[in-house]
Write an enzyme that holds these catalytic residues in place. Structure first.
Site, PDB file in Angstrom:
ATOM      1  N   CYS A  77      54.901  63.081  66.439  1.00 62.11           N
ATOM      2  CA  CYS A  77      55.186  62.050  65.621  1.00 62.11           C
ATOM      3  C   CYS A  77      56.570  61.436  66.008  1.00 62.11           C
ATOM      4  O   CYS A  77      56.591  61.079  67.024  1.00 62.11           O
ATOM      5  CB  CYS A  77      55.135  62.412  64.321  1.00 62.11           C
ATOM      6  SG  CYS A  77      54.630  60.932  63.165  1.00 62.11           S
ATOM      7  N   HIS A 168      50.778  65.569  63.263  1.00 58.49           N
ATOM      8  CA  HIS A 168      51.625  66.893  62.776  1.00 58.49           C
ATOM      9  C   HIS A 168      50.700  68.327  62.790  1.00 58.49           C
ATOM     10  O   HIS A 168      50.398  68.474  61.934  1.00 58.49           O
ATOM     11  CB  HIS A 168      52.363  66.650  61.382  1.00 58.49           C
ATOM     12  CG  HIS A 168      53.243  65.570  61.431  1.00 58.49           C
ATOM     13  ND1 HIS A 168      54.524  65.888  61.354  1.00 58.49           N
ATOM     14  CD2 HIS A 168      53.279  64.224  61.205  1.00 58.49           C
ATOM     15  CE1 HIS A 168      55.203  64.820  61.124  1.00 58.49           C
ATOM     16  NE2 HIS A 168      54.469  63.931  61.078  1.00 58.49           N
ATOM     17  N   GLU A 170      52.035  71.182  62.996  1.00 54.80           N
ATOM     18  CA  GLU A 170      52.652  71.853  62.129  1.00 54.80           C
ATOM     19  C   GLU A 170      52.417  72.041  60.824  1.00 54.80           C
ATOM     20  O   GLU A 170      52.631  73.144  60.114  1.00 54.80           O
ATOM     21  CB  GLU A 170      53.924  71.963  62.460  1.00 54.80           C
ATOM     22  CG  GLU A 170      54.850  70.801  61.821  1.00 54.80           C
ATOM     23  CD  GLU A 170      54.454  69.283  62.102  1.00 54.80           C
ATOM     24  OE1 GLU A 170      53.932  69.205  62.886  1.00 54.80           O
ATOM     25  OE2 GLU A 170      55.176  68.423  61.557  1.00 54.80           O
TER      26      GLU A 170
HETATM   27  N1  GLN Z   1      57.408  56.589  61.510  1.00 53.23           N
HETATM   28  C1  GLN Z   1      58.297  57.338  61.815  1.00 53.23           C
HETATM   29  C2  GLN Z   1      59.281  56.929  62.807  1.00 53.23           C
HETATM   30  O1  GLN Z   1      59.295  55.766  63.052  1.00 53.23           O
HETATM   31  C3  GLN Z   1      57.547  58.848  62.356  1.00 53.23           C
HETATM   32  C4  GLN Z   1      56.752  59.442  61.324  1.00 53.23           C
HETATM   33  C5  GLN Z   1      56.676  60.955  61.422  1.00 53.23           C
HETATM   34  O2  GLN Z   1      57.431  61.500  62.257  1.00 53.23           O
HETATM   35  N2  GLN Z   1      55.865  61.501  60.359  1.00 53.23           N
HETATM   36  O3  GLN Z   1      59.998  57.717  63.227  1.00 53.23           O
END
Ligand code: GLN
Length: 195
Positions: A77, A168, A170
């Site tokens: 992410c 994610h 995890e």
């Molecule tokens: N939208 C977040 C960002 O721009 C990432 C979201 C996440 O890691 N769950 O960093």
């Protein structure tokens, strides 16, 4: 084997637990000094702008040196945003290392958060994945292998020793994705052995 988790902000504890669950020593990394002696590094989800600001300086420099030098890294992410070579609306990568372009908090079809099952190459057709304001991969370079898609969009990919996922792993009990990262490190270590 010892794998670090970048611990500036975000889902750090969950990654530490998942790594321990697949039988490796896991440690939180808050400074460049803590990168010494590691076999791989996880860059967790969270907020990529906050992480980039907290890493600014020696740590960010060290991360760039590692990613360009072929050190195994896995970004989930926000961690994927850190490792992308291009981030829409931003000049230059944060860390960089994988030839993809990502859009942060992509609007339009973007669903805030959801859970689904993914068909991930080599892992099976039913891997649970949690998406939380996930980045979109808007371009994939020719040397990048897409390992999973959701509704046609790349959500997991690998180039060399860099692995990224827009979800994610995890946050589920399923350890297959972490095991795949650890297997990738083992595979690379074997390649590096003489004879
Ligand atoms: N939208 C977040 C960002 O721009 C990432 C979201 C996440 O890691 N769950 O960093």
């Amino acid at each position: 084997m010892k794998v670090g988790v970048l611990a500036l902000q975000g889902a750090v504890r969950e990654h530490l637990r998942a790594l321990e669950g697949v039988g490796v020593e896991a440690c939180a990394v808050k400074s460049a000094a803590r990168l010494v002696g590691l076999d791989g590094l996880v860059l967790p989800g969270g907020e990529s702008t906050t992480m980039s600001l907290l890493a600014e300086g020696r740590l960010l420099e060290a991360l760039r040196v590692l990613s360009s030098g072929g050190f195994p890294m896995f970004g989930t992410c926000a961690g994927m945003i850190l490792l992308a070579d291009e981030v829409e609306g931003r000049e230059g990568p944060i860390v960089g290392g994988i030839d993809i372009t990502v859009a942060r908090n992509a609007s339009g079809r973007q669903v805030d958060s959801f859970e689904t099952l993914l068909d991930i190459e080599g892992l099976g057709p039913d891997v649970p994945a949690v998406f939380i304001r996930a980045p979109y991969v808007t371009r994939v370079g020719p040397d990048v292998r897409v390992l999973a898609r959701h509704e046609g969009m790349a959500v997991m990919a690998r180039q060399g020793r860099i692995l990224v996922a827009s979800f994610h792993p995890e946050l589920t009990e399923d350890l297959r994705v972490h095991r795949a990262f650890v297997d990738m490190i083992r595979e690379l270590r074997r390649e590096g052995e003489p004879g």
